[in-house]
Design a protein around this motif. Structure first.
Motif, PDB file in Angstrom:
ATOM      1  N   LEU A  72       0.816  -1.213   0.000  1.00 40.74           N
ATOM      2  CA  LEU A  72       0.000   0.000   0.000  1.00 40.74           C
ATOM      3  C   LEU A  72       0.851   1.265   0.000  1.00 40.74           C
ATOM      4  CD1 LEU A  72      -2.786  -1.038   2.556  1.00 40.74           C
ATOM      5  CD2 LEU A  72      -2.824  -1.200   0.060  1.00 40.74           C
ATOM      6  N   ASN A  73       1.872   1.322   0.841  1.00 41.95           N
ATOM      7  CA  ASN A  73       2.689   2.527   0.893  1.00 41.95           C
ATOM      8  C   ASN A  73       3.593   2.691  -0.331  1.00 41.95           C
ATOM      9  OD1 ASN A  73       1.804   4.018   3.148  1.00 41.95           O
ATOM     10  ND2 ASN A  73       2.788   2.556   4.529  1.00 41.95           N
ATOM     11  N   ASN A  86       8.348  15.120  -3.296  1.00 36.92           N
ATOM     12  CA  ASN A  86       9.674  14.620  -2.956  1.00 36.92           C
ATOM     13  C   ASN A  86       9.529  13.628  -1.802  1.00 36.92           C
ATOM     14  OD1 ASN A  86      12.387  14.225  -2.528  1.00 36.92           O
ATOM     15  ND2 ASN A  86      12.743  16.212  -1.566  1.00 36.92           N
ATOM     16  N   ALA A  87       9.564  12.342  -2.124  1.00 38.42           N
ATOM     17  CA  ALA A  87       9.273  11.320  -1.122  1.00 38.42           C
ATOM     18  C   ALA A  87      10.276  10.176  -1.206  1.00 38.42           C
ATOM     19  CB  ALA A  87       7.861  10.781  -1.305  1.00 38.42           C
ATOM     20  N   VAL A  88      10.450   9.483  -0.080  1.00 32.16           N
ATOM     21  CA  VAL A  88      11.256   8.267  -0.017  1.00 32.16           C
ATOM     22  C   VAL A  88      10.510   7.244   0.837  1.00 32.16           C
ATOM     23  CG1 VAL A  88      13.472   9.448  -0.273  1.00 32.16           C
ATOM     24  CG2 VAL A  88      12.542   9.046   2.025  1.00 32.16           C
ATOM     25  N   LEU A  89      10.845   5.985   0.634  1.00 32.00           N
ATOM     26  CA  LEU A  89      10.328   4.920   1.489  1.00 32.00           C
ATOM     27  C   LEU A  89      11.307   4.650   2.620  1.00 32.00           C
ATOM     28  CD1 LEU A  89       8.996   2.356  -1.154  1.00 32.00           C
ATOM     29  CD2 LEU A  89       7.626   3.832   0.320  1.00 32.00           C
ATOM     30  N   VAL A  90      10.771   4.363   3.807  1.00 31.81           N
ATOM     31  CA  VAL A  90      11.594   3.982   4.948  1.00 31.81           C
ATOM     32  C   VAL A  90      10.988   2.735   5.589  1.00 31.81           C
ATOM     33  CG1 VAL A  90      12.481   6.282   5.462  1.00 31.81           C
ATOM     34  CG2 VAL A  90      10.313   5.554   6.471  1.00 31.81           C
ATOM     35  N   THR A  91      11.793   2.053   6.370  1.00 35.48           N
ATOM     36  CA  THR A  91      11.304   0.863   7.074  1.00 35.48           C
ATOM     37  C   THR A  91      11.296   1.110   8.571  1.00 35.48           C
ATOM     38  OG1 THR A  91      13.533  -0.080   7.118  1.00 35.48           O
ATOM     39  CG2 THR A  91      12.098  -0.724   5.297  1.00 35.48           C
ATOM     40  N   GLY A  92      10.466   0.338   9.263  1.00 35.60           N
ATOM     41  CA  GLY A  92      10.358   0.486  10.707  1.00 35.60           C
ATOM     42  C   GLY A  92      10.002  -0.820  11.378  1.00 35.60           C
ATOM     43  N   THR A 125      -0.343   4.896   4.797  1.00 38.32           N
ATOM     44  CA  THR A 125      -1.669   4.362   4.497  1.00 38.32           C
ATOM     45  C   THR A 125      -1.678   2.837   4.597  1.00 38.32           C
ATOM     46  OG1 THR A 125      -3.536   4.580   2.975  1.00 38.32           O
ATOM     47  CG2 THR A 125      -1.383   4.116   1.984  1.00 38.32           C
ATOM     48  N   GLY A 126      -0.669   2.285   5.312  1.00 34.35           N
ATOM     49  CA  GLY A 126      -0.539   0.834   5.408  1.00 34.35           C
ATOM     50  C   GLY A 126      -0.388   0.333   6.830  1.00 34.35           C
ATOM     51  N   PHE A 127      -1.082   0.980   7.780  1.00 30.60           N
ATOM     52  CA  PHE A 127      -0.943   0.587   9.189  1.00 30.60           C
ATOM     53  C   PHE A 127      -2.295   0.170   9.764  1.00 30.60           C
ATOM     54  CE2 PHE A 127       0.681   1.913  13.644  1.00 30.60           C
ATOM     55  CZ  PHE A 127       1.245   0.663  13.841  1.00 30.60           C
TER      56      PHE A 127
END
Length: 258
Positions: A72-73, A86-92, A125-127
């Motif tokens: 989703l994200n 201006n966006a990046v993906l991050v992990t958690g 939008t994926g939680f």
């Protein structure tokens, strides 16, 4: 307008040619949360596909399915890029509320960081049902939406340098931890998304590889379907119905279009 953006607008009910500005992201997040479910059927049915822009577009926008955070994200991320953000993906790492500790499956949550006019924001939008529905500034300012209050706390822990905290409407009286994420390690190799998919599908402590789960926000709460229950929150009132397998398929189609 690109194919992905056109299909995204069609799926979420956004006018096809509407120009998306930062001020309209609240609307985008609301419509995404109510129209695209968080669900794990591909994992349960052992029907995984390589996580690519093309496959995500086909699955979620073409076949009107949902997905988990690593689907989703990234889809929303591609949409944001196509609309000049201006966006990046991050992990958690998600915090396990029941155990009071971060989950053993590790860095498997995927979220988005967006930079706008010198400020940085978390977008997610994926939680599941725990969605802020607004960009959350990493500066620590609290944002409020119809789903509750959300803020980000600076941290110096193994799991990351920031922590998302939340107080869900009608559910939480105090702040609780959602997940920690690391802004210093933006995702550069999207093959990592497939590694995350494998962990979620195979790890013995994954919460998404045992029973089907479908959930989405509604206009006045949220709705969650498993193979044994249908739970609905409406204006703070919760109702729960016990169901069987046959009823699951019926309700999946009725409430989620699946």
């Amino acid at each position: 307008m690109s194919k992905l953006t056109s299909l995204f607008h069609k799926r979420t009910g956004i006018p096809e040619n509407e120009k998306i500005t930062f001020e309209k992201l609240n609307k985008v997040l609301e419509k995404t949360a109510t129209s695209i479910p968080f669900e794990n059927r591909a994992i349960i049915d052992n029907n995984k596909r390589e996580v690519t822009k093309e496959n995500l577009t086909d699955k979620i926008l073409g076949k009107n399915q949902g997905g988990l955070c690593y689907e989703l994200n990234p889809l929303l991320y591609y949409y944001l890029l196509e609309n000049d953000f201006n966006a990046v993906l991050v992990t958690g790492v998600v915090f396990n509320q029941a155990k009071g500790e971060y989950t053993a499956v590790g860095r498997t949550h995927v979220a988005i960081l967006l930079d706008y006019e010198g400020e940085r924001y978390l977008i997610d939008t994926g939680f599941g049902a725990n969605l802020p529905l607004k960009p959350v500034p990493v500066s620590g300012e609290t944002v409020s939406s119809r789903n509750g209050e959300f803020r980000i706390r600076k941290a110096d822990i193994e799991q990351g340098d920031y922590v998302l905290e939340m107080k869900l409407k009608h559910k939480d009286s105090d702040w609780r931890t959602g997940y920690a994420f690391d802004s210093r390690r933006p995702m550069k190799d999207f093959a990592n998304l497939n590694e995350i998919q494998t962990i979620i599908a195979e790890h013995p402590e994954s919460s998404f590889n045992k029973n089907p789960l479908i959930t989405r926000l509604t206009e006045n709460g949220n709705i969650t379907l498993t193979d044994s229950t249908l739970t609905q929150w409406k204006d703070g009132v919760v109702t729960k119905e016990n169901i069987d397998h046959g009823r699951f398929k019926e309700l999946a189609k009725q409430h989620f279009g699946m």
